[in-house]
Design a protein around this motif. Structure first.
Motif, PDB file in Angstrom:
ATOM      1  N   ASN A  48      -7.096   5.197   5.872  1.00 23.26           N
ATOM      2  CA  ASN A  48      -8.221   4.381   5.873  1.00 23.26           C
ATOM      3  C   ASN A  48      -8.390   2.395   6.327  1.00 23.26           C
ATOM      4  O   ASN A  48      -7.524   2.230   6.096  1.00 23.26           O
ATOM      5  CB  ASN A  48      -8.048   3.847   3.863  1.00 23.26           C
ATOM      6  CG  ASN A  48      -9.268   3.154   3.514  1.00 23.26           C
ATOM      7  OD1 ASN A  48     -10.049   2.782   4.363  1.00 23.26           O
ATOM      8  ND2 ASN A  48      -9.682   2.517   2.324  1.00 23.26           N
ATOM      9  N   ARG A  74      -6.808   2.141  -1.161  1.00 19.52           N
ATOM     10  CA  ARG A  74      -5.988   2.836  -0.780  1.00 19.52           C
ATOM     11  C   ARG A  74      -5.961   3.374   0.706  1.00 19.52           C
ATOM     12  O   ARG A  74      -6.384   3.012   1.327  1.00 19.52           O
ATOM     13  CB  ARG A  74      -6.178   4.634  -0.882  1.00 19.52           C
ATOM     14  CG  ARG A  74      -6.247   4.355  -2.752  1.00 19.52           C
ATOM     15  CD  ARG A  74      -7.161   4.894  -3.736  1.00 19.52           C
ATOM     16  NE  ARG A  74      -7.827   5.208  -5.180  1.00 19.52           N
ATOM     17  CZ  ARG A  74      -8.729   5.843  -5.859  1.00 19.52           C
ATOM     18  NH1 ARG A  74      -9.242   6.261  -5.804  1.00 19.52           N
ATOM     19  NH2 ARG A  74      -8.387   5.284  -6.667  1.00 19.52           N
ATOM     20  N   GLN A 107      -8.291   7.488   3.210  1.00 21.35           N
ATOM     21  CA  GLN A 107      -9.672   7.685   2.307  1.00 21.35           C
ATOM     22  C   GLN A 107      -9.856   8.552   2.720  1.00 21.35           C
ATOM     23  O   GLN A 107     -10.663   9.112   1.727  1.00 21.35           O
ATOM     24  CB  GLN A 107     -10.535   7.136   3.533  1.00 21.35           C
ATOM     25  CG  GLN A 107     -10.453   7.398   5.190  1.00 21.35           C
ATOM     26  CD  GLN A 107     -10.856   6.928   5.939  1.00 21.35           C
ATOM     27  OE1 GLN A 107     -11.987   6.340   5.789  1.00 21.35           O
ATOM     28  NE2 GLN A 107     -10.812   7.518   7.630  1.00 21.35           N
ATOM     29  N   ARG A 163       0.611  -1.194  -0.086  1.00 15.45           N
ATOM     30  CA  ARG A 163       0.329  -0.015  -0.077  1.00 15.45           C
ATOM     31  C   ARG A 163       0.662   1.600   0.305  1.00 15.45           C
ATOM     32  O   ARG A 163       0.242   3.090   0.134  1.00 15.45           O
ATOM     33  CB  ARG A 163      -0.644   0.288   0.649  1.00 15.45           C
ATOM     34  CG  ARG A 163      -2.282  -0.909   1.392  1.00 15.45           C
ATOM     35  CD  ARG A 163      -2.739  -1.203   2.475  1.00 15.45           C
ATOM     36  NE  ARG A 163      -1.501  -2.061   3.387  1.00 15.45           N
ATOM     37  CZ  ARG A 163      -1.479  -2.290   4.649  1.00 15.45           C
ATOM     38  NH1 ARG A 163      -3.197  -2.146   4.915  1.00 15.45           N
ATOM     39  NH2 ARG A 163      -0.875  -2.967   5.780  1.00 15.45           N
ATOM     40  N   SER A 208      -8.214  -0.721   3.947  1.00  7.70           N
ATOM     41  CA  SER A 208      -6.727  -1.061   3.290  1.00  7.70           C
ATOM     42  C   SER A 208      -6.445  -2.078   2.895  1.00  7.70           C
ATOM     43  O   SER A 208      -5.943  -2.217   1.483  1.00  7.70           O
ATOM     44  CB  SER A 208      -5.566   0.286   3.622  1.00  7.70           C
ATOM     45  OG  SER A 208      -5.135  -0.035   4.208  1.00  7.70           O
TER      46      SER A 208
END
Ligand code: ATP
Ligand code: MG
Length: 560
Positions: free
Chosen positions: A498, A477, A480, A290, A501
């Motif tokens: 987020n 993602r 957020q 990520r 994620s």
């Protein structure tokens, strides 16, 4: 680089072309100068593509130079990861690997030369007083009480700074320029500081280290760089860059050119913030899929060529802007749509029972590996009485426009038969649907009815007997909100993380995936693009990372 990517045109390329045609330079030399205090991110990739790309385009060279002048933040691990990332991106510095720390001796000589010329002095002001004396752009600053210290005294003090006689912060060496300049960087900037710190390369040889602004231009000049390309925030430093090179007997005077840095929506790009995420274990590491780091993007499944394509598409300008992360996703999708083999994987499995299909029978169907590449051929796909399908491909009380499985409706099983839904079985206690039932039409093998009747929906599936369990990680993602750096008063960028994620599921996939090779990318039909994780995959037990879902919001937004 393997593929010849089209020549790029932008204001920096134009300047270089002009310098060559005017005879100002016979050869181009650029450099990529990372500080080894973190892993490279996609913003650095922009700079790498630009610097190495220009060298390639104009038949010049590009140096990889570690700007390692701040010993406390720098580590060998970062040096190694940076080299691996630049190489992976497809660029080659050949023999041109340099370290600013190798120039510490020369830089020290230059600093003494500046003192000798009466253009630098050793200052005793504390950091707070330094700032207060420097003042604000609209009013002249105040000279330091040390400003007129005689040359001999400056030399003596500077040498004793180097000899380790003073603690950190006791003195700094400052360039003597102009305390009334509207440009604060020219108000006698600090150029050397005392720092009793072990350096990852020079060890304990030094206890004074040059400041970035002093060091950078010298590094460029020592190497013979023709164009020193940096991001816009250094525009106000350029007069200092030029002043220093004008004062000193350097071999050449490189030209500093600034461009707008890459900013991406839903992404933080500051190394300090990325380091915080790593250190506090908010993510798995610098290469967490990520992360916007090059190693994170690689593990996520992005290809080097998709990142280069992205960097070409965003261009090079002098205007600050924020790029939609959907453009990066668009670039990998475009590439994988052509190259990735297809396979069927059910991410949220529920059983589909074909009531009129013989129990125990297994049939081999033909799956097309890649519709845009006939040479990729086909593979056998096992079909049986019990299959898995996606839970949301069935609805008991479905609206009219629902073209997948609902009681009474006929749908196509990809590469298989047409089936008509007869209903479902429920858990008597919870009422949850545990299996969907249907009947198949044996005349429709391959997915078409001989009578030509139309079926709107096609769904993917996996044989319950033959399919295998797969660990699949569905990434979303990391942040957020579009601008995670912006937080309300008292807030923190981490408030914008987020919480969803990464979601891991146990999916059902075709058995061919048992031998999936780490690093291979697939399109899971209808579900997106996935890569076999290189770190966690075990023999016969692949772990998949979702690179991107199939839906391309960038292409949709920018159509026509
Ligand atoms: P940070 O400010 O997050 O610490 P940095 O810019 O100081 O990052 P460096 O290691 O000094 O990190 O960067 C190496 C090179 O990469 C520099 O020339 C810098 O201008 C460039 N660079 C860094 N971030 C970006 C970005 N977002 N877009 C384009 N170029 C970048
Ligand atoms: Mg920097």
């Amino acid at each position: 680089m393997a593929e010849q990517e089209e020549r790029v045109s932008h204001f920096i390329a134009d300047m270089l072309a002009q310098d060559l045609s005017d005879g100002r330079h016979a050869h181009i030399m650029t450099r990529f100068p990372p500080e080894p205090n973190g892993y490279l991110h996609i913003g650095h990739a922009k700079s790498i593509c630009l610097n190495f790309g220009l060298a390639e385009q104009f038949g010049g060279v590009c140096n990889l130079r570690f700007d390692d002048t701040n010993p406390t933040a720098e580590e060998v691990e970062y040096v190694e990861s940076i080299m691996a990332d630049v190489r992976w991106l497809g660029f080659d510095w050949g023999e041109r690997l340099y370290y600013a720390s190798d120039y510490f001796g020369q830089m020290y000589e230059y600093a003494e030369a500046l003192i000798q010329a009466g253009k630098a002095y050793v200052c005793t002001l504390s950091p707070e007083a330094f700032k207060a004396y420097r003042g604000v752009p609209t009013r002249p600053g105040q000279p330091s009480p040390s400003r007129d210290r005689p040359v001999a005294e400056n030399l003596d003090l500077f040498r004793r700074m180097r000899a380790g006689e003073f603690p950190d912060g006791a003195y700094v060496l400052r360039a003597k320029i102009d305390m009334s300049s509207p440009n604060l960087h020219l108000r006698d900037p600090a150029i050397y500081r005392i720092k009793h710190a072990h350096h990852h390369r020079s060890g304990d040889t030094w206890c004074i280290y040059p400041m970035y602004d002093f060091a950078h231009g010298l590094e460029d000049a020592i190497e013979g760089v023709t164009h020193s390309i940096c991001t816009l925030e250094f525009e106000v430093h350029r007069p200092l860059y030029d002043w220093l090179l004008d004062q000193l007997p350097v071999p050449c005077h490189p030209q500093q050119i600034e461009f707008a840095r890459l900013n991406l929506t839903y992404t933080v790009m500051s190394k300090r913030k990325l380091l915080e995420l790593v250190r506090d274990k908010v993510v798995w590491g610098w290469d967490d899929p990520r992360m916007p780091t090059v190693s994170g993007l690689r593990r996520r499944g992005f290809t080097a060529s998709s990142i280069r394509t992205f960097c070409r598409k965003i261009g090079v300008t002098k205007t600050e802007s924020v790029t939609d992360i959907a453009l990066l996703e668009h670039c990998i999708r475009e590439e994988l749509n052509v190259s990735a083999p297809r396979v069927m994987v059910v991410l949220d499995p529920i059983k589909l029972v074909i009531e009129n299909y013989p129990a125990g029978q297994v049939e081999s169907l033909e799956g097309v590996n890649n519709p845009s590449d006939p040479a990729a051929g086909t593979r056998p796909v096992a079909f049986s009485r019990e299959l898995y399908i996606e839970r949301d491909d069935f609805m008991e009380d479905a609206p009219k426009k629902f073209f997948r499985l609902k009681p009474g409706q006929e749908v196509r099983l990809r590469y298989g038969y047409l089936v008509t839904c007869t209903g479902c079985e429920k858990d008597p206690e919870t009422g949850e649907v545990v299996a969907v039932t249907c009947t198949y039409d044996p005349e429709t093998r391959g997915g078409n009815a001989p009578d030509g009747r139309r079926v709107k929906g096609t769904i993917h599936w996996v044989s319950a007997q033959e399919g295998m369990d797969l660990r699949v990680r569905l990434f979303d993602r990391l942040f957020q909100v579009e601008s995670p750096d912006d937080t309300p008063e008292g807030g923190h960028f981490r408030d914008n993380l987020n919480p969803n994620s990464c979601r891991e599921v146990v999916a059902k996939g075709e058995s061919v995936l048992a031998s999936a090779v780490p690093g291979t990318r697939y399109q899971f039909e209808r579900n997106g693009y996935f890569i076999v994780d290189e770190k966690e995959t075990l023999p016969g037990k692949p772990v998949f990372n979702r690179i991107v879902p199939l839906r391309d919001s960038w292409a949709k937004k920018h159509q026509g």
